[in-house]
Design a protein around this motif. Structure first.
Motif, mmCIF file in Angstrom:
data_model
loop_
_atom_site.group_PDB
_atom_site.id
_atom_site.type_symbol
_atom_site.label_atom_id
_atom_site.label_comp_id
_atom_site.label_asym_id
_atom_site.label_seq_id
_atom_site.Cartn_x
_atom_site.Cartn_y
_atom_site.Cartn_z
ATOM 1 N N VAL A 11 8.098 4.661 1.516
ATOM 2 C CA VAL A 11 8.226 6.053 1.100
ATOM 3 C C VAL A 11 8.282 6.051 -0.416
ATOM 4 O O VAL A 11 8.838 5.133 -1.026
ATOM 5 C CB VAL A 11 9.479 6.727 1.715
ATOM 6 N N SER A 12 7.649 7.031 -1.031
ATOM 7 C CA SER A 12 7.708 7.120 -2.495
ATOM 8 C C SER A 12 8.935 7.924 -2.896
ATOM 9 O O SER A 12 9.275 8.924 -2.256
ATOM 10 C CB SER A 12 6.438 7.732 -3.078
ATOM 11 N N LEU A 13 9.610 7.459 -3.936
ATOM 12 C CA LEU A 13 10.784 8.128 -4.491
ATOM 13 C C LEU A 13 10.412 8.569 -5.901
ATOM 14 O O LEU A 13 10.021 7.731 -6.714
ATOM 15 C CB LEU A 13 11.974 7.163 -4.537
ATOM 16 N N HIS A 14 10.524 9.850 -6.195
ATOM 17 C CA HIS A 14 10.139 10.354 -7.508
ATOM 18 C C HIS A 14 11.260 11.202 -8.083
ATOM 19 O O HIS A 14 11.810 12.062 -7.396
ATOM 20 C CB HIS A 14 8.863 11.194 -7.414
ATOM 21 N N GLY A 50 9.927 -1.175 -5.329
ATOM 22 C CA GLY A 50 8.953 -1.706 -6.267
ATOM 23 C C GLY A 50 8.147 -0.595 -6.913
ATOM 24 O O GLY A 50 8.323 0.584 -6.595
ATOM 25 N N ASP A 51 7.250 -0.990 -7.787
ATOM 26 C CA ASP A 51 6.425 -0.026 -8.516
ATOM 27 C C ASP A 51 5.122 0.326 -7.799
ATOM 28 O O ASP A 51 4.352 1.147 -8.289
ATOM 29 C CB ASP A 51 6.104 -0.568 -9.911
ATOM 30 N N THR A 56 5.373 -5.081 -4.252
ATOM 31 C CA THR A 56 5.109 -6.410 -4.796
ATOM 32 C C THR A 56 5.099 -6.417 -6.322
ATOM 33 O O THR A 56 5.160 -7.483 -6.935
ATOM 34 C CB THR A 56 3.757 -6.955 -4.279
ATOM 35 N N THR A 57 5.022 -5.242 -6.945
ATOM 36 C CA THR A 57 5.084 -5.143 -8.405
ATOM 37 C C THR A 57 6.515 -4.796 -8.804
ATOM 38 O O THR A 57 7.029 -3.761 -8.399
ATOM 39 C CB THR A 57 4.113 -4.070 -8.927
ATOM 40 N N ASN A 58 7.157 -5.698 -9.551
ATOM 41 C CA ASN A 58 8.549 -5.535 -9.961
ATOM 42 C C ASN A 58 9.483 -5.278 -8.772
ATOM 43 O O ASN A 58 10.261 -4.326 -8.766
ATOM 44 C CB ASN A 58 8.697 -4.416 -10.995
ATOM 45 N N THR A 92 8.451 7.135 -10.677
ATOM 46 C CA THR A 92 8.233 6.980 -9.245
ATOM 47 C C THR A 92 8.405 5.518 -8.880
ATOM 48 O O THR A 92 7.897 4.632 -9.577
ATOM 49 C CB THR A 92 6.821 7.438 -8.836
ATOM 50 N N LYS A 93 9.127 5.262 -7.821
ATOM 51 C CA LYS A 93 9.240 3.928 -7.226
ATOM 52 C C LYS A 93 8.994 4.084 -5.733
ATOM 53 O O LYS A 93 8.959 5.193 -5.200
ATOM 54 C CB LYS A 93 10.640 3.336 -7.460
#
Length: 128
Positions: A11-14, A50-51, A56-58, A92-93
């Motif tokens: 899920v995206s968190l913004h 993550g990003d 997988t990014t950060n 956004t993460k």
């Protein structure tokens, strides 16, 4: 799905506001249940932020009091604060979770299904 099966989602968190979010709280509610309750057999294996939508990014493994099963998360009235989920304004993460169908589940869960609703609340930084 067979026992031991792993499945993942995100899920995206913004943060749409102007104040930093210190952490995100997650809660879940089972809106359609089964008998026996399939949520008791869905083990929360991993949660990370993550990003990107594969985390997988950060990547940062979420720590805190994440319960062992989806049923336990459903039962937690206040939800769970996910440390490692801070968000700057306009950032956004992604929260990625992996669940496992319990390897000891018996045949009574065959053909069962459930529907879950997840609620996310951002807590602002205490310094704000």
């Amino acid at each position: 799905i067979p026992p031991c099966y792993l499945f993942s989602g995100f899920v995206s968190l913004h943060n749409d506001g102007s104040i930093p979010i210190a952490e995100v709280n997650v809660d879940s509610t089972q809106t359609v249940s089964s008998s026996p309750d399939l949520a008791t057999q869905l083990n929360i294996q991993l949660a990370k932020v993550g990003d990107n939508n594969t985390c997988t990014t950060n990547p940062v493994v979420v720590t805190g009091d994440l319960p062992a099963t989806l049923a336990a998360l459903n039962a937690d009235v206040d939800g769970v604060d996910l440390t490692g989920t801070s968000l700057a304004p306009a950032q956004t993460k992604y929260l990625c979770m992996t669940l496992e169908f319990d390897p000891d589940a018996d045949d009574t869960y065959q053909g069962q299904s459930i529907t879950e609703t997840f609620t996310f609340i951002g807590h602002q930084a205490l310094s704000q």
